[in-house]
Design a protein around this motif. Structure first.
Motif, short mmCIF file in Angstrom:
data_model
loop_
_atom_site.label_atom_id
_atom_site.label_comp_id
_atom_site.label_asym_id
_atom_site.label_seq_id
_atom_site.Cartn_x
_atom_site.Cartn_y
_atom_site.Cartn_z
N GLN A 17 0.77 -1.16 0.13
CA GLN A 17 -0.06 -0.19 0.05
C GLN A 17 1.20 1.37 0.22
OE1 GLN A 17 -2.94 -1.56 3.39
NE2 GLN A 17 -3.79 0.18 2.33
N PRO A 45 3.18 4.16 -5.00
CA PRO A 45 2.25 5.19 -5.53
C PRO A 45 1.14 4.71 -5.91
CG PRO A 45 4.72 5.18 -6.34
CD PRO A 45 4.79 4.00 -5.46
N THR A 46 0.17 5.46 -5.78
CA THR A 46 -1.02 5.47 -6.44
C THR A 46 -1.64 6.63 -7.17
OG1 THR A 46 -3.40 4.93 -5.71
CG2 THR A 46 -2.05 5.58 -4.02
N SER A 47 -2.14 6.49 -8.27
CA SER A 47 -2.56 7.52 -9.22
C SER A 47 -3.84 8.33 -8.46
CB SER A 47 -3.28 6.76 -10.39
OG SER A 47 -3.46 8.10 -11.17
N GLY A 48 -3.38 9.59 -8.50
CA GLY A 48 -4.34 10.51 -7.65
C GLY A 48 -4.74 10.14 -6.10
N ASN A 49 -3.90 9.30 -5.54
CA ASN A 49 -4.17 8.77 -4.15
C ASN A 49 -5.71 7.96 -4.20
OD1 ASN A 49 -3.48 8.47 -1.54
ND2 ASN A 49 -5.03 9.94 -0.85
N GLY A 50 -5.95 7.24 -5.32
CA GLY A 50 -7.09 6.68 -5.64
C GLY A 50 -7.13 5.36 -4.99
N GLN A 51 -5.93 4.67 -4.92
CA GLN A 51 -5.78 3.52 -4.20
C GLN A 51 -6.94 2.23 -4.76
OE1 GLN A 51 -4.95 3.74 -0.01
NE2 GLN A 51 -5.32 5.72 -0.12
N TYR A 111 -7.42 -0.39 -6.06
CA TYR A 111 -7.26 -1.90 -6.19
C TYR A 111 -7.52 -2.48 -4.68
CZ TYR A 111 -3.05 -0.62 -3.11
OH TYR A 111 -2.27 -0.21 -2.40
N SER A 112 -7.92 -3.96 -4.65
CA SER A 112 -7.98 -4.57 -3.63
C SER A 112 -7.35 -6.10 -3.86
CB SER A 112 -9.47 -5.00 -3.49
OG SER A 112 -10.08 -3.93 -2.85
N ASP A 131 -9.85 -2.12 -8.96
CA ASP A 131 -10.97 -2.04 -8.13
C ASP A 131 -11.46 -0.68 -8.05
OD1 ASP A 131 -12.91 -1.88 -6.09
OD2 ASP A 131 -11.75 -2.70 -4.46
N THR A 150 -14.28 3.43 -4.97
CA THR A 150 -14.22 4.96 -5.32
C THR A 150 -15.90 5.25 -5.93
OG1 THR A 150 -12.06 5.15 -5.79
CG2 THR A 150 -13.60 6.67 -6.95
#
Lengths: 283, 283
Positions: B56, B59-65, B67-68, B114, B118
Motif C-alpha cells: 500500500q 505510489p497510487t494515481s491521484g491517491n485513488g488506491q 485496487y484490492s 477496484d 471509489t
C-alpha cells in the motif's frame, strides 16, 4: 530527520506494525515517499541499465516481456513535452511541484505496454496461422502488456529507491495528445505510453512526506470481497487523512479530494481514443 | 547452491553487470525466480497484513488506491477454482508445476483492479455532478485501476521475497469464466480479477531456475523508440534462451515458444467480454 519504519506505519495506518518479521525492503517501502524535487546530481553511467535489468527479472506473462521504456534526459524531456502548450494536462503551473520535479530531475522514463515486438516477430514466422498472428490485437494481450509494463516499472522503482534515487510516477503523461507522443517518441502501433516517471537523486532539504493510506483490512479481503457501503467504512482513514491535510496546510477533506481528483477533463476523456489509436482496442 | 548476483546477471543477459553500484534489493531481483513448489510451512500471523501494508506504500494515481486483493487459504482456493472442470484453462494437468504449486502453497491472492470503492463513495456525495460520478466508468480510470493493482502486487512480491517467501503469478486465473469468479469471490461490478498469485515458503530442494531475458538495450530505448525488424535483432537472446532450454530439457526454440504461447483458446478470447461484464469497457 530519519523516519523509523514504526513511525511511518503509524502515520500511514494509525496503529502498530502487525508482525515482528521484517526486512530492509519492507522498511524501505514503509518509509518511502514520492520525490518532487531532485538535487540535480547525475545518475552514474551504467546504473540506469542495471536498474532496468533488475526490472527485467520481474515475472512476465508467458515469458512475453511485452513492455519497453524510453529514457529521455531532462533537456530532451522538456523539449518533447511541449509543456507551455500542455501545462494544464501535465500539472505544470509555474508554482507546481511537477514543474520543479521536471526541472531538477535527471531522466524522464516513459513506460510502454509493448506488443509491437511480439507482433513483428510472430509475423516473421513462416506459414503462421492468422489467428495466432492476431493474438497481439486481443484484450488478453492488451491486458498482459499493461500488467507486464506496470510490474516491471514498480520493480524498477524499488531498485532505484534502494540505491538512493527518488521517483515520481507521472500518470498525466498518457493524457497528452497521443499523436504528440507517437511522433516525438517514434512509437509504433501496439505500443502505449502508460505513464511517465521522473527520476534523480532527491533534494535532501525537502522533508519526506509520508501519506496515510486506507486501512489494510479494506484492501485485503479474506475469502470473499467485502463491499463498502458508505464513508463511515473509511472513518479511521478519514481521520488520519484530514489530520495530515491540516498539518500539510492542504485543508482538504477526504470527500473534497475525491471530488477534485475525479474532475472531468478533455485530456482524460480522450484516453479511450488514444488507446484505440495505438491498437489497444480490448477486443 | 547459492547463485551470486553476477552469475545470475550472466545467465540472464550474457555479460557482466554494467555498474559497480548495487544494493540488496537489486541482488534479490537478479537472483529471484518464480517458485512452483512450496514447503507447506505456514505464513506467520500478521505477515500477510504487513506485506499488503508495504504494498500500500506504492505510489497510487491521484491517491485513488483503486485496487484490492482477496486472500484464500489453499483449501478455499482448491474449492473455488472448480479445477477439475477448469484444468485446461489453469494449466492444472496432473503432472503440471501449477498443480504442485496449488497443492503446496499457503495462500492464493487474487489481485483486483477496484473502482467499486471509489464508485460507492462518489455516489454518496450530495449533489454530485453526474459527469464526475461517471468517471469510474471511463478508460482513464480503468487504466489507473489496472496500473494501481499491478504495481501494488509487484511491491507485495518484492516484500514477500525479501522475507523468504516464494511467489507464482497466475495470469490464467483471469481466463476463468468471469461469472464463476464473480459469484465465488462475491465481486461487485467495477472490480476485475487481473491475476492470481500463489505464495508460500519455497521447497528448498528445488533448484532455482534463473531465466534469460531479452537484451536490456532492446527494452531500454534512448530518446526515441527503436523498432525491431526481425529475429536477428534478438540473436543474442535467442542463443541464451536456446542453450538454457536444452539444459532444462525443454527443447524449445525461441520461435517455438513464441508460437506456443500465442496459441488461440476460448478462455483467452472471452477476456474482452469478461472485462465488459465487470464494467471495464475502456470507453
Amino acid at each position: 530527520m530519519t523516519i523509523t519504519p514504526n513511525h511511518a506505519y503509524q502515520t500511514r495506518f494509525g496503529k502498530d506494525v502487525p508482525c515482528s518479521i521484517t526486512s530492509d525492503v519492507i522498511n524501505q517501502q514503509l518509509t518511502r515517499a514520492t520525490i518532487r524535487k531532485f538535487s540535480g546530481k547525475s545518475i552514474e553511467p551504467g546504473l540506469l541499465e542495471l536498474l532496468v535489468a533488475s526490472a527485467q527479472c520481474t515475472p512476465t506473462s508467458g515469458n512475453g516481456q511485452n513492455y519497453s521504456v524510453v529514457a529521455l534526459t531532462r533537456d530532451e524531456a522538456i523539449d518533447i513535452l511541449d509543456y507551455e502548450n500542455n501545462k494544464d494536462i501535465l500539472g505544470l503551473a509555474s508554482d507546481s511541484q511537477n514543474l520543479s520535479a521536471l526541472h531538477t530531475c535527471d531522466t524522464l522514463l516513459v513506460w510502454l505496454a509493448d506488443l509491437n515486438r511480439t507482433n513483428v516477430l510472430i509475423n516473421q514466422v513462416p506459414d503462421i496461422d492468422p489467428n495466432v498472428a492476431n493474438q497481439p490485437n486481443t484484450a488478453e494481450y492488451h491486458l498482459k502488456a499493461i500488467v507486464d509494463a506496470s510490474i516491471a516499472a514498480q520493480s524498477f522503482t524499488i531498485s532505484a529507491e534502494s540505491v538512493g534515487l527518488g521517483v515520481m510516477y507521472w500518470g498525466a503523461l498518457r493524457q497528452l495528445p497521443i499523436e504528440l507522443l507517437e511522433e516525438k517518441l517514434n512509437l509504433p502501433k501496439l505500443t502505449f505510453p502508460l505513464f511517465g516517471m521522473l527520476i534523480g537523486y532527491p533534494d535532501t532539504s525537502v522533508e519526506i512526506n509520508i501519506r496515510p493510506r486506507i486501512d489494510t483490512n479494506l484492501i485485503l479481503h479474506r475469502r470473499t470481497y467485502k463491499q463498502i457501503t458508505n464513508f463511515n467504512d473509511l472513518s479511521e482513514y478519514k481521520k488520519r487523512f484530514e489530520l495530515r491535510a491540516i498539518r500539510d496546510k492542504r485543508h482538504k477533506t477526504l470527500i473534497g479530494q475525491l471530488v477534485d481528483r475525479l474532475h472531468v477533463a478533455d485530456c482524460k476523456a480522450w484516453i479511450a481514443n488514444s488507446l484505440k489509436h495505438m491498437g489497444f482496442t480490448f477486443k
